[in-house]
Design a protein around this motif. Structure first.
Motif, PDB file in Angstrom:
ATOM      1  N   ASP A  43       0.850  -1.191   0.000  1.00  0.00           N
ATOM      2  CA  ASP A  43       0.000   0.000   0.000  1.00  0.00           C
ATOM      3  C   ASP A  43       0.886   1.242   0.000  1.00  0.00           C
ATOM      4  O   ASP A  43       1.587   1.508   0.980  1.00  0.00           O
ATOM      5  N   SER A  44       0.868   2.011  -1.077  1.00  0.00           N
ATOM      6  CA  SER A  44       1.723   3.192  -1.168  1.00  0.00           C
ATOM      7  C   SER A  44       1.411   4.204  -0.070  1.00  0.00           C
ATOM      8  O   SER A  44       2.302   4.924   0.379  1.00  0.00           O
ATOM      9  N   LYS A  45       0.154   4.254   0.385  1.00  0.00           N
ATOM     10  CA  LYS A  45      -0.198   5.186   1.465  1.00  0.00           C
ATOM     11  C   LYS A  45       0.578   4.877   2.742  1.00  0.00           C
ATOM     12  O   LYS A  45       0.941   5.785   3.482  1.00  0.00           O
ATOM     13  N   ILE A  47       3.617   3.595   2.897  1.00  0.00           N
ATOM     14  CA  ILE A  47       4.991   4.043   2.703  1.00  0.00           C
ATOM     15  C   ILE A  47       5.069   5.556   2.856  1.00  0.00           C
ATOM     16  O   ILE A  47       5.959   6.080   3.536  1.00  0.00           O
ATOM     17  N   LEU A  79       8.357   8.385  -5.220  1.00  0.00           N
ATOM     18  CA  LEU A  79       7.541   7.198  -5.470  1.00  0.00           C
ATOM     19  C   LEU A  79       7.240   7.017  -6.953  1.00  0.00           C
ATOM     20  O   LEU A  79       7.194   5.898  -7.459  1.00  0.00           O
ATOM     21  N   SER A  80       7.040   8.117  -7.640  1.00  0.00           N
ATOM     22  CA  SER A  80       6.778   8.049  -9.072  1.00  0.00           C
ATOM     23  C   SER A  80       7.963   7.434  -9.812  1.00  0.00           C
ATOM     24  O   SER A  80       7.792   6.599 -10.705  1.00  0.00           O
ATOM     25  N   CYS A  83       8.275   3.632  -8.626  1.00  0.00           N
ATOM     26  CA  CYS A  83       7.221   2.787  -9.216  1.00  0.00           C
ATOM     27  C   CYS A  83       7.167   2.908 -10.737  1.00  0.00           C
ATOM     28  O   CYS A  83       6.260   2.401 -11.366  1.00  0.00           O
ATOM     29  N   VAL A  87       2.165   5.469  -9.325  1.00  0.00           N
ATOM     30  CA  VAL A  87       2.292   5.343  -7.876  1.00  0.00           C
ATOM     31  C   VAL A  87       1.233   4.353  -7.391  1.00  0.00           C
ATOM     32  O   VAL A  87       0.289   4.708  -6.703  1.00  0.00           O
ATOM     33  N   LEU A  89       0.848   0.165  -5.960  1.00  0.00           N
ATOM     34  CA  LEU A  89       1.511  -1.053  -5.514  1.00  0.00           C
ATOM     35  C   LEU A  89       0.504  -2.195  -5.480  1.00  0.00           C
ATOM     36  O   LEU A  89       0.335  -2.912  -6.451  1.00  0.00           O
ATOM     37  N   ILE A 126      11.100  -4.044  -5.549  1.00  0.00           N
ATOM     38  CA  ILE A 126       9.713  -3.893  -5.949  1.00  0.00           C
ATOM     39  C   ILE A 126       9.379  -5.063  -6.861  1.00  0.00           C
ATOM     40  O   ILE A 126      10.233  -5.548  -7.594  1.00  0.00           O
TER      41      ILE A 126
END
Length: 145
Positions: A43-45, A47, A79-80, A83, A87, A89, A126
């Motif tokens: 979950d990117s949130k 991170i 993150l951009s 990933c 953004v 995951l 990743i």
């Protein structure tokens, strides 16, 4: 030695295999504020929250709009890159396990007139949430405060 930019400083601290502590102390003596931590999630949130929490807890940023906003955009930019443009995951069945480095200070080493900036570097693995199906990735974001 050439003057380094805040991005290169953050990258060196993120990728260094050697004596990271002495490199960190060297730049802290030049008035940079540095923190290295780890995060992992699908979950990117989570991170983003881990990095924001560390920056606040370690007094890298203060609770005001300008500093929080600069940090947020540096994280999203990093993150951009990490990933590779999306953004996302867990939404696309990817997981991330990374080391993050936050550096705050002048844009260019020993040049106070270059202003106050924040850099975030993400480096780690990743890929698919299956062991052995991941690869290295890196992303960096730099924003003025």
């Amino acid at each position: 030695m050439e003057k380094r930019g805040i991005g290169k400083i953050a990258l060196l601290l993120s990728l260094g295999d050697g004596d990271i502590e002495s490199l960190q102390k060297y730049y802290e003596n030049k008035n940079y504020i540095i923190y290295r931590g780890q995060a992992g999630s699908m979950d990117s949130k989570k991170i983003i929250a881990a990095i924001e929490t560390a920056a606040s807890r370690e007094d890298i940023i203060r609770e005001n709009y300008h500093e929080e906003h600069a940090l947020y955009h540096a994280i999203i930019e990093a993150l951009s890159g990490y990933c590779r443009g999306q953004v996302l995951l867990g939404e696309v069945l990817r997981s991330a396990g990374l080391t993050f480095t936050i550096v705050r200070g002048t844009l260019v080493e020993d040049e106070p007139s270059s202003g106050n900036w924040i850099a975030v570097v993400l480096y780690g693995q990743i890929g698919s949430p299956r062991r052995g199906f991941e690869h290295e990735a890196i992303g960096m974001g730099i924003q003025p405060i």
